[in-house]
Scaffold this motif. Structure first.
Motif, PDB file in Angstrom:
ATOM      1  N   GLN B  16       0.824  -1.211   0.000  1.00 45.46           N
ATOM      2  CA  GLN B  16       0.000   0.000   0.000  1.00 45.46           C
ATOM      3  C   GLN B  16       0.857   1.260   0.000  1.00 45.46           C
ATOM      4  O   GLN B  16       0.489   2.269  -0.581  1.00 45.46           O
ATOM      5  CB  GLN B  16      -0.895   0.035   1.252  1.00 45.46           C
ATOM      6  CG  GLN B  16      -2.005  -0.987   1.272  1.00 45.46           C
ATOM      7  CD  GLN B  16      -3.035  -0.722   0.188  1.00 45.46           C
ATOM      8  OE1 GLN B  16      -3.443   0.407  -0.036  1.00 45.46           O
ATOM      9  NE2 GLN B  16      -3.441  -1.773  -0.510  1.00 45.46           N
ATOM     10  N   GLN B  22      -0.942  10.190  -4.299  1.00 45.75           N
ATOM     11  CA  GLN B  22      -2.224  10.632  -4.869  1.00 45.75           C
ATOM     12  C   GLN B  22      -2.137  12.048  -5.408  1.00 45.75           C
ATOM     13  O   GLN B  22      -2.784  12.379  -6.376  1.00 45.75           O
ATOM     14  CB  GLN B  22      -3.313  10.531  -3.797  1.00 45.75           C
ATOM     15  CG  GLN B  22      -3.832   9.114  -3.642  1.00 45.75           C
ATOM     16  CD  GLN B  22      -4.794   8.996  -2.479  1.00 45.75           C
ATOM     17  OE1 GLN B  22      -4.397   9.003  -1.332  1.00 45.75           O
ATOM     18  NE2 GLN B  22      -6.066   8.884  -2.776  1.00 45.75           N
ATOM     19  N   LYS B  23      -1.328  12.887  -4.762  1.00 48.49           N
ATOM     20  CA  LYS B  23      -1.172  14.267  -5.221  1.00 48.49           C
ATOM     21  C   LYS B  23       0.281  14.680  -4.989  1.00 48.49           C
ATOM     22  O   LYS B  23       0.747  14.691  -3.854  1.00 48.49           O
ATOM     23  CB  LYS B  23      -2.131  15.163  -4.410  1.00 48.49           C
ATOM     24  CG  LYS B  23      -2.331  16.557  -4.931  1.00 48.49           C
ATOM     25  CD  LYS B  23      -3.257  16.614  -6.128  1.00 48.49           C
ATOM     26  CE  LYS B  23      -3.448  18.004  -6.662  1.00 48.49           C
ATOM     27  NZ  LYS B  23      -4.414  18.783  -5.887  1.00 48.49           N
ATOM     28  N   ASP B 118      -8.258   7.418  10.596  1.00 46.55           N
ATOM     29  CA  ASP B 118      -9.617   7.153  10.109  1.00 46.55           C
ATOM     30  C   ASP B 118     -10.117   8.340   9.290  1.00 46.55           C
ATOM     31  O   ASP B 118     -10.774   8.170   8.260  1.00 46.55           O
ATOM     32  CB  ASP B 118     -10.579   6.913  11.280  1.00 46.55           C
ATOM     33  CG  ASP B 118     -10.358   5.556  11.925  1.00 46.55           C
ATOM     34  OD1 ASP B 118      -9.677   4.713  11.314  1.00 46.55           O
ATOM     35  OD2 ASP B 118     -10.865   5.334  13.039  1.00 46.55           O
ATOM     36  N   LEU B 120      -8.367  10.401   7.524  1.00 45.05           N
ATOM     37  CA  LEU B 120      -7.731  10.350   6.195  1.00 45.05           C
ATOM     38  C   LEU B 120      -8.434   9.326   5.312  1.00 45.05           C
ATOM     39  O   LEU B 120      -8.734   9.588   4.143  1.00 45.05           O
ATOM     40  CB  LEU B 120      -6.253   9.968   6.332  1.00 45.05           C
ATOM     41  CG  LEU B 120      -5.298  11.031   6.854  1.00 45.05           C
ATOM     42  CD1 LEU B 120      -3.943  10.421   7.170  1.00 45.05           C
ATOM     43  CD2 LEU B 120      -5.119  12.153   5.845  1.00 45.05           C
ATOM     44  N   GLU B 121      -8.704   8.139   5.875  1.00 49.29           N
ATOM     45  CA  GLU B 121      -9.339   7.072   5.103  1.00 49.29           C
ATOM     46  C   GLU B 121     -10.736   7.480   4.652  1.00 49.29           C
ATOM     47  O   GLU B 121     -11.119   7.205   3.515  1.00 49.29           O
ATOM     48  CB  GLU B 121      -9.413   5.782   5.941  1.00 49.29           C
ATOM     49  CG  GLU B 121      -8.068   5.072   6.107  1.00 49.29           C
ATOM     50  CD  GLU B 121      -7.536   4.470   4.806  1.00 49.29           C
ATOM     51  OE1 GLU B 121      -8.348   4.037   3.978  1.00 49.29           O
ATOM     52  OE2 GLU B 121      -6.304   4.457   4.630  1.00 49.29           O
ATOM     53  N   VAL B 122     -11.480   8.134   5.548  1.00 51.33           N
ATOM     54  CA  VAL B 122     -12.839   8.557   5.196  1.00 51.33           C
ATOM     55  C   VAL B 122     -12.811   9.564   4.046  1.00 51.33           C
ATOM     56  O   VAL B 122     -13.681   9.573   3.191  1.00 51.33           O
ATOM     57  CB  VAL B 122     -13.567   9.158   6.433  1.00 51.33           C
ATOM     58  CG1 VAL B 122     -14.854   9.843   6.041  1.00 51.33           C
ATOM     59  CG2 VAL B 122     -13.861   8.063   7.440  1.00 51.33           C
ATOM     60  N   MET B 123     -11.765  10.385   4.014  1.00 49.01           N
ATOM     61  CA  MET B 123     -11.657  11.364   2.925  1.00 49.01           C
ATOM     62  C   MET B 123     -11.321  10.696   1.592  1.00 49.01           C
ATOM     63  O   MET B 123     -11.387  11.325   0.551  1.00 49.01           O
ATOM     64  CB  MET B 123     -10.539  12.358   3.237  1.00 49.01           C
ATOM     65  CG  MET B 123     -10.872  13.387   4.257  1.00 49.01           C
ATOM     66  SD  MET B 123      -9.373  14.361   4.545  1.00 49.01           S
ATOM     67  CE  MET B 123      -9.699  14.970   6.170  1.00 49.01           C
ATOM     68  N   GLY B 124     -10.889   9.438   1.636  1.00 54.00           N
ATOM     69  CA  GLY B 124     -10.500   8.753   0.412  1.00 54.00           C
ATOM     70  C   GLY B 124      -9.003   8.801   0.181  1.00 54.00           C
ATOM     71  O   GLY B 124      -8.528   8.547  -0.927  1.00 54.00           O
ATOM     72  N   VAL B 125      -8.250   9.128   1.231  1.00 59.42           N
ATOM     73  CA  VAL B 125      -6.788   9.195   1.121  1.00 59.42           C
ATOM     74  C   VAL B 125      -6.202   7.820   1.473  1.00 59.42           C
ATOM     75  O   VAL B 125      -6.660   7.190   2.423  1.00 59.42           O
ATOM     76  CB  VAL B 125      -6.221  10.257   2.104  1.00 59.42           C
ATOM     77  CG1 VAL B 125      -4.708  10.280   2.079  1.00 59.42           C
ATOM     78  CG2 VAL B 125      -6.791  11.626   1.795  1.00 59.42           C
ATOM     79  N   ASN B 126      -5.225   7.376   0.686  1.00 64.09           N
ATOM     80  CA  ASN B 126      -4.495   6.159   1.044  1.00 64.09           C
ATOM     81  C   ASN B 126      -3.553   6.563   2.185  1.00 64.09           C
ATOM     82  O   ASN B 126      -2.480   7.101   1.953  1.00 64.09           O
ATOM     83  CB  ASN B 126      -3.724   5.637  -0.171  1.00 64.09           C
ATOM     84  CG  ASN B 126      -2.852   4.428   0.149  1.00 64.09           C
ATOM     85  OD1 ASN B 126      -2.621   4.092   1.314  1.00 64.09           O
ATOM     86  ND2 ASN B 126      -2.366   3.775  -0.892  1.00 64.09           N
ATOM     87  N   TYR B 130       0.250   8.129   2.126  1.00 70.44           N
ATOM     88  CA  TYR B 130       0.389   9.540   2.505  1.00 70.44           C
ATOM     89  C   TYR B 130       1.342   9.722   3.692  1.00 70.44           C
ATOM     90  O   TYR B 130       2.162  10.642   3.703  1.00 70.44           O
ATOM     91  CB  TYR B 130      -0.990  10.113   2.841  1.00 70.44           C
ATOM     92  CG  TYR B 130      -0.934  11.497   3.465  1.00 70.44           C
ATOM     93  CD1 TYR B 130      -0.624  12.617   2.698  1.00 70.44           C
ATOM     94  CD2 TYR B 130      -1.179  11.665   4.824  1.00 70.44           C
ATOM     95  CE1 TYR B 130      -0.557  13.874   3.279  1.00 70.44           C
ATOM     96  CE2 TYR B 130      -1.119  12.919   5.409  1.00 70.44           C
ATOM     97  CZ  TYR B 130      -0.802  14.016   4.631  1.00 70.44           C
ATOM     98  OH  TYR B 130      -0.724  15.256   5.209  1.00 70.44           O
TER      99      TYR B 130
END
Lengths: 251, 247
Positions: B16, B22-23, B118, B120-126, B130
């Motif tokens: 992972q 991602q950015k 959590d 970060l994960e909820v926002m859709g961030v790996n 990150y």
């Protein structure tokens, strides 16, 4: 609409959710209530995709979560905003950077445009002139408002709140409750709130789901909950001496 | 959970982590922050330890080479070899495992128990990518520089100690540090450092990321992280030495 269908979840062999089914409607503040350990947070975390249920499915506007690829799940999460119990603000970032984080991560907007959006949402949660403060410098209520601003900065379709009033005084709790309800109506979003605070239930419980030991024991509105005959619910609702006395004097 | 499960989970974590950010702009910001936290902030302690250990190595070597048949320049030679081959890459990595490893483990662990991961994960961030990838890149890129600084200051510390104690003449010491110099030993040292830097960034991240519980568990995970990072560094030191220098 979010539809939860026959959801089961267990930890180390202990069943926490036992076949829960419920719907959460758009433009309304949907409350999940129940005693500590009834499975509220687990249900919310299943809906957020942080826990994977063993059985059952969750449908977000006719999109089945269990059938989604990892990429689609990540994209769905971009449509979600979450207000955590402890706010979960990033310690190393100041207020503006905390709120700007999702914008930086998922948009290509220029910095000034992002800052404008940050200022707009901070103004919406009545928190101006705090951009440069760090989470440790804020009160509990202010932290909740920053977290709420961060949750709505991307214009989410779904807003989840885990115990938004925990650790707050009654007055600040009401402010946060009203803010959540106003935002839900203003942006016409689906808001799911996890709470065991009876003030919140009475203030903003447009739809209430009552959980008891991992099972949905009752469903209704804040008006219906006062008159319900369901013993489990009345035991919970009137567990405080104050409400018990109010009820007795009313009768 | 047994050791094999931990190893499996560690490699799943790496899968992972080692992905495209991602950015890139956000990654660049994080990378500079990590270089500051993991690298630049360690320069002081590295310089201090290296200078004095260099001095001690010279004094001890000189005191153990009393035989008049052994030329004095060998003190400089032995000190240089000890510093380049072992002290700077390995012992320094163990010191950094303590300083940086506990920082990484406790900071990520705190993020876990306060639900920041959590979030970060909820926002859709790996969240793994990150949080951990910038640490790996920062450590792997920066630690070789720290080791070069360490080698230089260690040799300088030896020179100063030799002069102050009069155990070795400056000319002998300088001859010694130039005697039969093999540039591959520096390459070997830098390769080892890069591998150890990867270990220092990832093992504490693993212990911090998967912590469960509260403050005490964060503390325990931090201790476990330092212990396992040191054990893996010592083990890999043997493997790498055999692979790179063994015949």
């Amino acid at each position: 609409m979010i539809e939860v269908c026959n959801l089961y979840k267990s930890f180390d062999g202990v069943e926490v959710l036992k076949g829960i089914s419920a719907t959460f409607e758009k433009g309304k503040t949907n409350l999940i209530i129940g005693q500590s350990g009834s499975g509220k947070t687990v249900l919310l975390k299943c809906m957020l995709g942080l826990f994977t249920p063993e059985k059952g499915d969750i449908c977000y506007d006719d999109r089945h979560y269990s059938e989604m690829s990892i990429k689609k799940k990540r994209n769905l999460r971009k449509e979600m905003g979450m207000l955590f119990q402890g706010s979960a603000l990033f310690d190393s970032l100041n207020v503006a950077d905390n709120v700007m984080f999702p914008l930086k991560m998922f948009t290509k907007k220029p910095y000034n445009e992002m800052l404008d959006r940050v200022n707009t949402v901070l103004k919406r949660v009545n928190l101006e002139n705090a951009n440069n403060k760090f989470p440790a410098e804020l009160s509990g209520g202010m932290q909740k408002r920053v977290a709420l601003a961060r949750a709505i900065v991307m214009n989410p379709k779904y807003l989840f709140c885990d115990e938004p009033n925990s650790g707050l005084d009654p007055k600040t709790s009401t402010v946060i409750d009203n803010l959540i309800q106003e935002i839900t109506r203003e942006f016409d979003i689906i808001t799911v709130i996890n709470s065991h605070d009876m003030n919140s239930v009475m203030e903003i419980g447009e739809k209430i789901i009552f959980l008891k030991d991992g099972v949905k024991a009752w469903e209704g509105t804040n008006k219906e909950i006062i008159h319900t005959d369901n013993e489990v619910v009345t035991e919970f609702v009137y567990s405080s001496q104050l409400l018990k006395r109010v009820r007795e004097s009313y009768q | 959970m047994n050791y094999i499960e931990h190893v499996g989970k560690y490699f799943s974590m790496l899968k992972q982590v080692l992905r495209k950010p991602q950015k890139w702009t956000v990654f660049r910001e994080s990378l500079f922050r990590e270089i500051q936290d993991l690298g630049l902030s360690s320069i002081g302690i590295v310089a201090f330890i290296s200078f004095f250990v260099g001095g001690v190595v010279v004094i001890q070597t000189a005191l153990n080479l009393e035989n008049p048949l052994i030329p004095k320049y060998l003190i400089g030679f032995a000190s240089r070899e000890s510093l380049i081959l072992e002290f700077s890459p390995t012992l320094l990595s163990i010191i950094l495992a303590g300083k940086v490893g506990s920082f990484i483990s406790s900071s990520i662990g705190t993020m876990r128990v306060t639900e920041q991961i959590d979030a970060l994960e909820v926002m859709g961030v790996n969240s793994l990518n990150y949080l951990v990838l910038p640490k790996i890149i920062a450590a792997v890129l920066f630690y070789p520089f720290l080791v070069i600084i360490s080698i230089f200051l260690g040799i300088l510390g030896g020179y100063v100690a030799g002069n102050i104690t009069n155990l070795v003449l400056s000319s002998d010491y300088i001859s010694g540090i130039r005697y039969q110099f093999d540039p591959f030993h520096v390459t070997y040292s830098l390769i080892k450092t890069a591998v150890f830097a990867f270990v220092i960034a990832t093992i504490p991240s693993y212990h911090g990321y998967y912590v469960k519980g509260g403050a005490i568990e964060v503390g325990r995970s931090s201790t476990r992280a330092v212990v396992w990072t040191s054990v893996v560094i010592i083990f890999l030191n043997y493997i790498l030495t055999q692979l790179l220098l063994g015949k």
